[in-house]
Design a protein around this motif. Sequence first.
Motif, PDB file in Angstrom:
ATOM      1  N   ASP A 185     -37.751  10.521  24.498  1.00  0.00           N
ATOM      2  CA  ASP A 185     -36.861  11.192  23.585  1.00  0.00           C
ATOM      3  C   ASP A 185     -36.635  10.490  22.448  1.00  0.00           C
ATOM      4  OD1 ASP A 185     -36.598  13.280  25.638  1.00  0.00           O
ATOM      5  OD2 ASP A 185     -34.765  12.206  26.419  1.00  0.00           O
ATOM      6  N   GLU A 186     -36.662   9.119  22.443  1.00  0.00           N
ATOM      7  CA  GLU A 186     -36.322   8.341  21.245  1.00  0.00           C
ATOM      8  C   GLU A 186     -37.457   8.599  20.066  1.00  0.00           C
ATOM      9  OE1 GLU A 186     -33.532   4.811  22.933  1.00  0.00           O
ATOM     10  OE2 GLU A 186     -35.825   4.361  23.006  1.00  0.00           O
ATOM     11  N   ILE A 187     -38.616   8.388  20.991  1.00  0.00           N
ATOM     12  CA  ILE A 187     -39.886   8.564  19.931  1.00  0.00           C
ATOM     13  C   ILE A 187     -40.105   9.804  19.445  1.00  0.00           C
ATOM     14  CG2 ILE A 187     -42.657   8.326  20.236  1.00  0.00           C
ATOM     15  CD1 ILE A 187     -42.189   6.211  22.481  1.00  0.00           C
ATOM     16  N   CYS A 188     -39.943  10.996  20.152  1.00  0.00           N
ATOM     17  CA  CYS A 188     -40.146  12.255  19.699  1.00  0.00           C
ATOM     18  C   CYS A 188     -39.102  12.643  18.715  1.00  0.00           C
ATOM     19  CB  CYS A 188     -39.907  13.370  21.032  1.00  0.00           C
ATOM     20  SG  CYS A 188     -41.124  13.104  22.310  1.00  0.00           S
ATOM     21  N   THR A 189     -37.777  12.193  19.065  1.00  0.00           N
ATOM     22  CA  THR A 189     -36.672  12.610  17.868  1.00  0.00           C
ATOM     23  C   THR A 189     -37.194  11.964  16.458  1.00  0.00           C
ATOM     24  OG1 THR A 189     -35.049  12.624  19.384  1.00  0.00           O
ATOM     25  CG2 THR A 189     -34.355  12.077  17.048  1.00  0.00           C
ATOM     26  N   ALA A 190     -37.436  10.657  16.549  1.00  0.00           N
ATOM     27  CA  ALA A 190     -37.913   9.480  15.399  1.00  0.00           C
ATOM     28  C   ALA A 190     -39.236  10.298  14.680  1.00  0.00           C
ATOM     29  CB  ALA A 190     -38.199   8.192  15.749  1.00  0.00           C
ATOM     30  N   LEU A 191     -40.149  10.572  15.496  1.00  0.00           N
ATOM     31  CA  LEU A 191     -41.402  11.185  14.872  1.00  0.00           C
ATOM     32  C   LEU A 191     -41.547  12.784  14.599  1.00  0.00           C
ATOM     33  CD1 LEU A 191     -44.046   9.071  16.563  1.00  0.00           C
ATOM     34  CD2 LEU A 191     -42.708   8.566  14.533  1.00  0.00           C
ATOM     35  N   GLY A 192     -40.384  13.279  15.272  1.00  0.00           N
ATOM     36  CA  GLY A 192     -40.376  14.751  14.874  1.00  0.00           C
ATOM     37  C   GLY A 192     -41.554  15.603  15.690  1.00  0.00           C
ATOM     38  N   ILE A 193     -41.980  14.904  16.734  1.00  0.00           N
ATOM     39  CA  ILE A 193     -42.864  15.785  17.490  1.00  0.00           C
ATOM     40  C   ILE A 193     -42.359  16.273  18.899  1.00  0.00           C
ATOM     41  CG2 ILE A 193     -44.784  14.602  16.498  1.00  0.00           C
ATOM     42  CD1 ILE A 193     -44.787  12.714  19.015  1.00  0.00           C
ATOM     43  N   GLU A 194     -42.870  17.141  19.636  1.00  0.00           N
ATOM     44  CA  GLU A 194     -42.741  17.984  20.556  1.00  0.00           C
ATOM     45  C   GLU A 194     -42.557  16.775  22.043  1.00  0.00           C
ATOM     46  OE1 GLU A 194     -41.153  21.085  21.072  1.00  0.00           O
ATOM     47  OE2 GLU A 194     -41.204  21.011  18.713  1.00  0.00           O
ATOM     48  N   LYS A 195     -41.876  17.129  22.849  1.00  0.00           N
ATOM     49  CA  LYS A 195     -42.085  16.207  23.998  1.00  0.00           C
ATOM     50  C   LYS A 195     -43.749  16.418  24.546  1.00  0.00           C
ATOM     51  CE  LYS A 195     -39.461  14.091  27.595  1.00  0.00           C
ATOM     52  NZ  LYS A 195     -38.031  13.749  28.153  1.00  0.00           N
ATOM     53  N   GLY A 196     -44.040  17.642  24.758  1.00  0.00           N
ATOM     54  CA  GLY A 196     -45.266  17.838  25.597  1.00  0.00           C
ATOM     55  C   GLY A 196     -46.326  17.173  24.868  1.00  0.00           C
ATOM     56  N   THR A 197     -46.382  17.282  23.317  1.00  0.00           N
ATOM     57  CA  THR A 197     -47.338  16.721  22.639  1.00  0.00           C
ATOM     58  C   THR A 197     -47.286  14.958  22.755  1.00  0.00           C
ATOM     59  OG1 THR A 197     -47.103  18.262  20.971  1.00  0.00           O
ATOM     60  CG2 THR A 197     -48.058  16.316  20.305  1.00  0.00           C
ATOM     61  N   PHE A 198     -46.140  14.474  22.656  1.00  0.00           N
ATOM     62  CA  PHE A 198     -45.931  13.053  23.180  1.00  0.00           C
ATOM     63  C   PHE A 198     -46.429  12.694  24.249  1.00  0.00           C
ATOM     64  CE2 PHE A 198     -43.871   9.596  25.189  1.00  0.00           C
ATOM     65  CZ  PHE A 198     -44.348   8.633  24.436  1.00  0.00           C
ATOM     66  N   LEU A 199     -46.005  13.371  25.358  1.00  0.00           N
ATOM     67  CA  LEU A 199     -46.606  12.982  26.776  1.00  0.00           C
ATOM     68  C   LEU A 199     -48.063  13.136  26.987  1.00  0.00           C
ATOM     69  CD1 LEU A 199     -43.687  14.954  28.930  1.00  0.00           C
ATOM     70  CD2 LEU A 199     -44.138  12.444  28.346  1.00  0.00           C
ATOM     71  N   SER A 200     -48.750  14.193  26.404  1.00  0.00           N
ATOM     72  CA  SER A 200     -50.195  14.237  26.394  1.00  0.00           C
ATOM     73  C   SER A 200     -50.989  12.995  25.610  1.00  0.00           C
ATOM     74  CB  SER A 200     -50.551  15.407  25.606  1.00  0.00           C
ATOM     75  OG  SER A 200     -51.960  15.671  25.599  1.00  0.00           O
ATOM     76  N   VAL A 201     -50.326  12.813  24.488  1.00  0.00           N
ATOM     77  CA  VAL A 201     -50.902  11.533  23.710  1.00  0.00           C
ATOM     78  C   VAL A 201     -50.758  10.313  24.243  1.00  0.00           C
ATOM     79  CG1 VAL A 201     -50.758  10.359  21.498  1.00  0.00           C
ATOM     80  CG2 VAL A 201     -50.727  12.833  21.557  1.00  0.00           C
ATOM     81  N   ALA A 202     -49.453   9.965  24.808  1.00  0.00           N
ATOM     82  CA  ALA A 202     -48.964   9.015  25.605  1.00  0.00           C
ATOM     83  C   ALA A 202     -49.946   8.784  26.937  1.00  0.00           C
ATOM     84  CB  ALA A 202     -47.723   8.745  25.998  1.00  0.00           C
ATOM     85  N   ARG A 203     -50.301   9.833  27.450  1.00  0.00           N
ATOM     86  CA  ARG A 203     -50.951   9.434  28.743  1.00  0.00           C
ATOM     87  C   ARG A 203     -52.590   8.974  28.375  1.00  0.00           C
ATOM     88  NH1 ARG A 203     -52.518  14.750  30.011  1.00  0.00           N
ATOM     89  NH2 ARG A 203     -50.384  15.249  30.241  1.00  0.00           N
ATOM     90  N   THR A 204     -53.036   9.785  27.131  1.00  0.00           N
ATOM     91  CA  THR A 204     -54.367   9.222  26.873  1.00  0.00           C
ATOM     92  C   THR A 204     -54.332   7.896  26.246  1.00  0.00           C
ATOM     93  OG1 THR A 204     -54.931  11.233  26.189  1.00  0.00           O
ATOM     94  CG2 THR A 204     -56.167   9.506  25.046  1.00  0.00           C
ATOM     95  N   LEU A 205     -53.189   7.228  25.651  1.00  0.00           N
ATOM     96  CA  LEU A 205     -53.011   6.039  25.062  1.00  0.00           C
ATOM     97  C   LEU A 205     -52.656   5.079  26.376  1.00  0.00           C
ATOM     98  CD1 LEU A 205     -50.586   6.145  22.084  1.00  0.00           C
ATOM     99  CD2 LEU A 205     -53.104   5.664  22.180  1.00  0.00           C
ATOM    100  N   ARG A 206     -52.044   5.468  27.408  1.00  0.00           N
ATOM    101  CA  ARG A 206     -51.979   4.680  28.684  1.00  0.00           C
ATOM    102  C   ARG A 206     -53.343   4.468  29.407  1.00  0.00           C
ATOM    103  NH1 ARG A 206     -47.753   7.953  31.459  1.00  0.00           N
ATOM    104  NH2 ARG A 206     -48.500   6.710  33.236  1.00  0.00           N
ATOM    105  N   GLU A 207     -54.035   5.534  29.266  1.00  0.00           N
ATOM    106  CA  GLU A 207     -55.328   5.441  30.135  1.00  0.00           C
ATOM    107  C   GLU A 207     -56.339   4.619  29.365  1.00  0.00           C
ATOM    108  OE1 GLU A 207     -56.721   9.896  30.082  1.00  0.00           O
ATOM    109  OE2 GLU A 207     -55.469  10.174  31.791  1.00  0.00           O
ATOM    110  N   ARG A 208     -56.287   4.503  28.203  1.00  0.00           N
ATOM    111  CA  ARG A 208     -57.155   3.659  27.190  1.00  0.00           C
ATOM    112  C   ARG A 208     -56.461   2.437  27.296  1.00  0.00           C
ATOM    113  NH1 ARG A 208     -59.127   8.001  22.304  1.00  0.00           N
ATOM    114  NH2 ARG A 208     -59.940   9.131  23.798  1.00  0.00           N
ATOM    115  N   GLU A 209     -55.323   1.905  27.921  1.00  0.00           N
ATOM    116  CA  GLU A 209     -54.761   0.794  28.133  1.00  0.00           C
ATOM    117  C   GLU A 209     -54.208   0.260  26.617  1.00  0.00           C
ATOM    118  OE1 GLU A 209     -57.625  -1.829  30.123  1.00  0.00           O
ATOM    119  OE2 GLU A 209     -57.173  -0.713  32.103  1.00  0.00           O
ATOM    120  N   HIS A 210     -53.589   1.178  25.816  1.00  0.00           N
ATOM    121  CA  HIS A 210     -53.150   0.735  24.507  1.00  0.00           C
ATOM    122  C   HIS A 210     -51.735   0.733  24.741  1.00  0.00           C
ATOM    123  CE1 HIS A 210     -56.586   0.489  22.221  1.00  0.00           C
ATOM    124  NE2 HIS A 210     -57.079   1.935  22.544  1.00  0.00           N
TER     125      HIS A 210
END
Length: 72
Positions: A36-61
């Motif tokens: 929620d903090e990230i979405c609010t600060a960056l002005g992105i939808e939570k679904g978008t964030f969760l999708s991108v975060a999943r990819t970043l986690r899978e790539r171990e970033h």
Amino acid sequence: MQLDSRPTVSIPEEFDSAQAKLIYLYLREWPNASADEICTALGIEKGTFLSVARTLREREHVERVEGRYRLA
């Protein structure tokens, strides 16, 4: 002659998405942020964030610990 005193920030080269770059940079400055903090600060939808975060986690970033995100 004046030298540029701004810090250099490197972003992994495989990042194609602007959102991935923004999230990565945000977490460099504010580790241990909630979705929620990230979405609010960056002005992105939570679904978008969760999708991108999943990819970043899978790539171990990025890792998620107790519901909060930080760079791996």
